[in-house]
Motif scaffolding. Structure first.
Motif, PDB file in Angstrom:
ATOM      1  N   THR A  26       0.816  -1.187  -0.103  1.00  0.00           N
ATOM      2  CA  THR A  26       0.171  -0.157   0.126  1.00  0.00           C
ATOM      3  C   THR A  26       0.927   1.269  -0.116  1.00  0.00           C
ATOM      4  N   ASN A  27       2.179   1.047   0.605  1.00  0.00           N
ATOM      5  CA  ASN A  27       2.993   2.472   0.465  1.00  0.00           C
ATOM      6  C   ASN A  27       3.234   2.931  -1.029  1.00  0.00           C
ATOM      7  N   ALA A  28       3.019   1.816  -1.923  1.00  0.00           N
ATOM      8  CA  ALA A  28       3.408   2.241  -3.363  1.00  0.00           C
ATOM      9  C   ALA A  28       2.381   3.221  -3.837  1.00  0.00           C
ATOM     10  N   TYR A  29       1.126   3.258  -3.507  1.00  0.00           N
ATOM     11  CA  TYR A  29       0.287   4.383  -3.901  1.00  0.00           C
ATOM     12  C   TYR A  29       0.631   5.701  -3.603  1.00  0.00           C
ATOM     13  N   ALA A  30       1.429   5.902  -2.613  1.00  0.00           N
ATOM     14  CA  ALA A  30       1.927   7.201  -2.528  1.00  0.00           C
ATOM     15  C   ALA A  30       2.726   7.806  -3.759  1.00  0.00           C
ATOM     16  N   PHE A  31       3.306   6.847  -4.583  1.00  0.00           N
ATOM     17  CA  PHE A  31       3.843   7.552  -5.751  1.00  0.00           C
ATOM     18  C   PHE A  31       2.928   7.901  -6.692  1.00  0.00           C
ATOM     19  N   LEU A  32       1.755   7.287  -6.791  1.00  0.00           N
ATOM     20  CA  LEU A  32       0.478   7.510  -7.476  1.00  0.00           C
ATOM     21  C   LEU A  32       0.180   8.934  -7.256  1.00  0.00           C
ATOM     22  N   VAL A  33      -0.018   9.173  -5.992  1.00  0.00           N
ATOM     23  CA  VAL A  33      -0.438  10.470  -5.501  1.00  0.00           C
ATOM     24  C   VAL A  33       0.448  11.399  -5.674  1.00  0.00           C
ATOM     25  N   LYS A  34       1.621  11.369  -5.491  1.00  0.00           N
ATOM     26  CA  LYS A  34       2.816  12.297  -5.867  1.00  0.00           C
ATOM     27  C   LYS A  34       2.660  12.602  -7.325  1.00  0.00           C
ATOM     28  N   LYS A  35       2.628  11.613  -8.092  1.00  0.00           N
ATOM     29  CA  LYS A  35       2.695  11.841  -9.591  1.00  0.00           C
ATOM     30  C   LYS A  35       1.464  12.657 -10.112  1.00  0.00           C
ATOM     31  N   TYR A  36       0.386  12.353  -9.487  1.00  0.00           N
ATOM     32  CA  TYR A  36      -0.946  13.072  -9.831  1.00  0.00           C
ATOM     33  C   TYR A  36      -1.522  14.218  -9.246  1.00  0.00           C
ATOM     34  N   GLN A  37      -0.984  14.462  -8.060  1.00  0.00           N
ATOM     35  CA  GLN A  37      -1.755  15.362  -7.114  1.00  0.00           C
ATOM     36  C   GLN A  37      -1.709  16.707  -7.946  1.00  0.00           C
ATOM     37  N   ALA A  38      -0.755  17.157  -8.389  1.00  0.00           N
ATOM     38  CA  ALA A  38      -0.824  18.637  -9.083  1.00  0.00           C
ATOM     39  C   ALA A  38      -1.875  18.680 -10.052  1.00  0.00           C
ATOM     40  N   LYS A  39      -1.856  17.705 -10.836  1.00  0.00           N
ATOM     41  CA  LYS A  39      -2.849  17.652 -11.917  1.00  0.00           C
ATOM     42  C   LYS A  39      -4.473  17.688 -11.378  1.00  0.00           C
ATOM     43  N   ILE A  40      -4.413  16.772 -10.526  1.00  0.00           N
ATOM     44  CA  ILE A  40      -6.082  16.683  -9.745  1.00  0.00           C
ATOM     45  C   ILE A  40      -6.273  17.732  -9.081  1.00  0.00           C
ATOM     46  N   TYR A  41      -5.458  18.155  -8.285  1.00  0.00           N
ATOM     47  CA  TYR A  41      -5.761  19.430  -7.370  1.00  0.00           C
ATOM     48  C   TYR A  41      -6.112  20.723  -8.492  1.00  0.00           C
ATOM     49  N   SER A  42      -5.455  20.909  -9.757  1.00  0.00           N
ATOM     50  CA  SER A  42      -5.764  21.721 -10.466  1.00  0.00           C
ATOM     51  C   SER A  42      -6.912  21.868 -11.162  1.00  0.00           C
ATOM     52  N   ILE A  43      -7.631  20.704 -11.086  1.00  0.00           N
ATOM     53  CA  ILE A  43      -8.913  20.343 -11.865  1.00  0.00           C
ATOM     54  C   ILE A  43      -9.929  21.317 -10.820  1.00  0.00           C
ATOM     55  N   PHE A  44      -9.579  21.120  -9.625  1.00  0.00           N
ATOM     56  CA  PHE A  44     -10.538  21.683  -8.622  1.00  0.00           C
ATOM     57  C   PHE A  44     -10.112  23.004  -8.387  1.00  0.00           C
ATOM     58  N   ALA A  45      -8.736  23.634  -8.417  1.00  0.00           N
ATOM     59  CA  ALA A  45      -8.449  24.846  -8.249  1.00  0.00           C
ATOM     60  C   ALA A  45      -8.944  25.888  -9.024  1.00  0.00           C
ATOM     61  N   ARG A  46      -9.047  25.516 -10.387  1.00  0.00           N
ATOM     62  CA  ARG A  46      -9.548  26.327 -11.434  1.00  0.00           C
ATOM     63  C   ARG A  46     -10.929  26.535 -11.526  1.00  0.00           C
ATOM     64  N   SER A  47     -11.697  25.602 -10.636  1.00  0.00           N
ATOM     65  CA  SER A  47     -13.261  25.500 -10.698  1.00  0.00           C
ATOM     66  C   SER A  47     -13.641  26.185  -9.330  1.00  0.00           C
ATOM     67  N   ILE A  48     -12.931  26.086  -8.343  1.00  0.00           N
ATOM     68  CA  ILE A  48     -13.310  26.400  -7.035  1.00  0.00           C
ATOM     69  C   ILE A  48     -12.427  27.471  -6.312  1.00  0.00           C
ATOM     70  N   ARG A  49     -12.945  28.697  -6.220  1.00  0.00           N
ATOM     71  CA  ARG A  49     -12.103  29.657  -5.545  1.00  0.00           C
ATOM     72  C   ARG A  49     -11.483  29.466  -4.240  1.00  0.00           C
ATOM     73  N   SER A  50     -11.783  28.398  -3.456  1.00  0.00           N
ATOM     74  CA  SER A  50     -11.241  28.159  -2.297  1.00  0.00           C
ATOM     75  C   SER A  50     -10.012  27.150  -2.481  1.00  0.00           C
ATOM     76  N   GLN A  51      -8.958  27.455  -2.273  1.00  0.00           N
ATOM     77  CA  GLN A  51      -7.921  26.649  -2.067  1.00  0.00           C
ATOM     78  C   GLN A  51      -7.918  25.280  -1.167  1.00  0.00           C
ATOM     79  N   ALA A  52      -8.454  25.598  -0.099  1.00  0.00           N
ATOM     80  CA  ALA A  52      -8.839  24.680   1.024  1.00  0.00           C
ATOM     81  C   ALA A  52      -9.757  23.492   0.528  1.00  0.00           C
ATOM     82  N   VAL A  53     -10.883  24.083  -0.194  1.00  0.00           N
ATOM     83  CA  VAL A  53     -11.905  22.933  -0.609  1.00  0.00           C
ATOM     84  C   VAL A  53     -11.328  22.271  -1.858  1.00  0.00           C
TER      85      VAL A  53
END
Length: 188
Positions: A26-53
């Motif tokens: 299960t520790n290997a999943y962290a690699f996928l999170v690290k690889k895709y976290q910026a891309k996934i976050y950007s989907i939300f950041a461009r649509s939602i004005r709140s960085q926390a949300v």
């Protein structure tokens, strides 16, 4: 594979990492999170004005993906699969919020923090304004294809449609954008 191999070797295919996670690493999943976290976050950041949300929703996507990893189809790319989860999570967020929206309705076109490339200049200009006014089905397909640089198959997978439908949405979206940019008033 052990965790140090993931840190040293960034070219491990996503599918191999998924297999490792499914086999108990299960520790290997962290690699996928690290690889895709910026891309996934950007989907939300461009649509939602709140960085926390946006950050909370991105975290929810990775949690959902981990919980449903056994449902991952090795015939598709992990990138498309997690993108689809993100898009559906954002649609659910807008529904719960009582708004009819898509993941691009509140698109923030402020790219000042990036170098000014031609592509970014296009998205900062009139073409992006035209894209934002498109019907959801065309807008989502165009942004996934050209902003997020997904293949047609990945666009189809992300939207849960067939490749023919993805091609038609892209073709029609491009036609509408072209007509509006050229100044004609084509109907949708």
């Amino acid at each position: 594979m052990n965790n140090t191999n993931y840190q040293k070797e960034c070219t491990i295919p996503d599918r191999d990492i998924v297999v490792s996670v499914l086999n108990g690493d299960t520790n290997a999943y962290a690699f996928l999170v690290k690889k895709y976290q910026a891309k996934i976050y950007s989907i939300f950041a461009r649509s939602i004005r709140s960085q926390a949300v946006a950050a909370e929703l991105a975290q929810d996507v990775f949690l959902k993906a981990f919980e449903k990893l056994t449902q991952f189809s090795f015939e598709k790319s992990f990138s498309s699969w997690i993108n689809a989860i993100a898009i559906n999570t954002l649609r659910d967020y807008w529904r719960k919020d009582g708004r009819k929206s898509s993941f691009t309705d509140e698109l923030d076109t402020d790219y000042e923090s990036f170098d000014a490339t031609i592509e970014e200049q296009v998205f900062n200009g009139s073409i992006m304004q035209v894209i934002q006014q498109l019907p959801v089905l065309y807008r989502e397909a165009l942004l996934l294809r050209f902003r997020d640089d997904l293949s047609i198959q990945e666009v189809a997978d992300s939207l849960g449609i067939g490749t023919s439908a993805a091609k038609m949405r892209l073709k029609r979206g491009i036609e509408i954008v072209s007509a509006r940019v050229e100044g004609t008033n084509e109907k949708e």
